[in-house]
Design a protein around this motif. Sequence first.
Motif, mmCIF file in Angstrom:
data_model
loop_
_atom_site.group_PDB
_atom_site.id
_atom_site.type_symbol
_atom_site.label_atom_id
_atom_site.label_comp_id
_atom_site.label_asym_id
_atom_site.label_seq_id
_atom_site.Cartn_x
_atom_site.Cartn_y
_atom_site.Cartn_z
ATOM 1 N N PRO A 58 -65.103 -19.494 25.094
ATOM 2 C CA PRO A 58 -63.935 -20.016 25.890
ATOM 3 C C PRO A 58 -63.750 -22.172 26.249
ATOM 4 C CG PRO A 58 -65.741 -19.384 27.214
ATOM 5 C CD PRO A 58 -65.895 -19.290 25.466
ATOM 6 N N ASP A 68 -56.930 -14.626 22.540
ATOM 7 C CA ASP A 68 -58.294 -13.687 21.992
ATOM 8 C C ASP A 68 -58.030 -12.996 20.866
ATOM 9 O OD1 ASP A 68 -60.245 -13.727 24.402
ATOM 10 O OD2 ASP A 68 -59.481 -11.634 24.919
ATOM 11 N N THR A 298 -68.469 -13.187 27.246
ATOM 12 C CA THR A 298 -67.011 -13.195 27.246
ATOM 13 C C THR A 298 -66.654 -12.095 28.165
ATOM 14 O OG1 THR A 298 -65.746 -14.017 25.057
ATOM 15 C CG2 THR A 298 -64.873 -13.215 27.274
ATOM 16 N N TYR A 299 -67.529 -10.238 28.565
ATOM 17 C CA TYR A 299 -67.088 -9.442 29.103
ATOM 18 C C TYR A 299 -68.167 -9.971 30.535
ATOM 19 C CZ TYR A 299 -67.929 -4.969 31.066
ATOM 20 O OH TYR A 299 -68.425 -4.608 31.967
ATOM 21 N N ARG A 302 -65.795 -12.771 32.550
ATOM 22 C CA ARG A 302 -64.197 -12.296 33.329
ATOM 23 C C ARG A 302 -64.673 -10.597 33.890
ATOM 24 N NH1 ARG A 302 -60.343 -12.363 27.502
ATOM 25 N NH2 ARG A 302 -60.681 -13.797 27.147
ATOM 26 N N GLN A 305 -67.631 -12.072 36.269
ATOM 27 C CA GLN A 305 -68.453 -13.003 37.592
ATOM 28 C C GLN A 305 -69.245 -13.726 37.432
ATOM 29 O OE1 GLN A 305 -65.931 -10.319 38.989
ATOM 30 N NE2 GLN A 305 -64.681 -10.819 37.551
ATOM 31 N N SER A 432 -57.750 -4.804 28.152
ATOM 32 C CA SER A 432 -58.902 -5.227 29.399
ATOM 33 C C SER A 432 -60.070 -4.746 28.049
ATOM 34 C CB SER A 432 -58.642 -4.203 30.060
ATOM 35 O OG SER A 432 -59.743 -5.114 31.368
#
Length: 467
Positions: A58, A68, A298-299, A302, A305, A432
């Motif tokens: 990030p 990415d 990251t998973y 995103r 949350q 995704s």
Amino acid sequence: MTEAGSNSPYNVEYEDETLFIDSSDWRSSRLLKGQISCSFFLFTLFGLAEQTVGAIIPKLQEQYHVNDIYISLIYFSGTLGYFTMALCNGYLHKNFGIRGVTALGLCCMTISYFIISTVPPFAIFVFCYFFSGLGFGAMDAGLNTWMGNLVDSNPLMGILHGCYGLGSMILPSLITHLLERKMNPWQWYDYYVALMALSGLCLTAALMLFRYETPKKYKYMVITKSKLDDNDIAMDTAKDDDVTIVTDLTSNTAELDVDDSREVSIAQVLAKPMVWIFATVLAMYVGGEVAFGQWLLTYLMRIKQTPYKKCSHIVTSFWSGLTVGRVVLGWVTGHYFTTELVANMVYITCSFGGYILIWWILFATDYINILFPLVFITGVVVGPIFPTTVMTAIRLVPKREEVASIGFITAAGGSGAAMFCSLIGAVAETSSISLFPLIIMVIFGVITVAWFFIYEKYKSVFGKTRL
């Protein structure tokens, strides 16, 4: 009689140089203890450095305004450096020795982290990771092969790779703390200053402790051990794979010089199917392990949350388990399994089961807290797969091919890390990142099947005189 590889240190004259041949048993050598401790610290630095990008994705995207796919170029660049070093490892060890190759690798790391700490343009940042990869490749091939021939090699290799896991375990929570603390928070590039300083300290220590590991000593040891193989001296003695029966090879150095013509090139090594089999398995394993550790944060942010700090602690839980697994199960491998082939079958199968459970939890539920124990336990069984695979390869390849073979096999692991980290980055950008757990599960399913065939292929010759 002076015995090469015995547990009593001795000096030998070879090609007009006096070589110091130390004991292979750490219990009887203070110098060897220092070298092993230095190796452990180097691999801790390895973990602290290699996992940095995943922990600051990030921050990098905020700094450089990249997506990415561009982030995945960092992984690719590092692996390209790693793979380049693998192709050169045999040549470099022959001409610079273990001391020179280790020093070269640490110099590459120190310089690259210094440049990154100045916040260069993104293209330069990516290029610096090529040199960082060179450093990783130098350490990985040389120290794995060196330590794999010591007494108690299985537990020592477990601790060595556990130190990598230790660095990886510390890194996410450490960076989160440093970047988000209320008083004097660090910037992401400040961490690279710390990496540069640690690399410099490691370079100084390695130059001192490996001072006897010269090019001529490397050449002498390779030729000596090759001759032991050719004379069919048994390596599987009294159920102790780590004890090597030896003979007097120091009385006639002329005979050793003749054997030097048999040194193999990287092209000869790559012509052997066995090398490619192990390289493929390690590429998939390291790809799955590193991709999981790098993209999990990251998973979770995103898709689930989850707060940044909580994500970093979950990632730390995985690397903590991996560290524990490598240290503890490395000892278990050497004492409770008949061969590394059997041990790895158990570890790989359990890892596959763990990733199935993780996929199901992430896909079907929102119980994020259960990930803390689950990824820890999965990390425990994932951890020993790398050192156990390397030890399996060391048991099978001829001595004179060790550095080139193990260098290529471990480099293939690095290439797998880049390939799968890049793949997940591309999927995240174009589709995704929600597919991430499924990709990891499939990778370990394929590894499970592959290792079954490896077991069936080599179980009849494993532990006997090298092929």
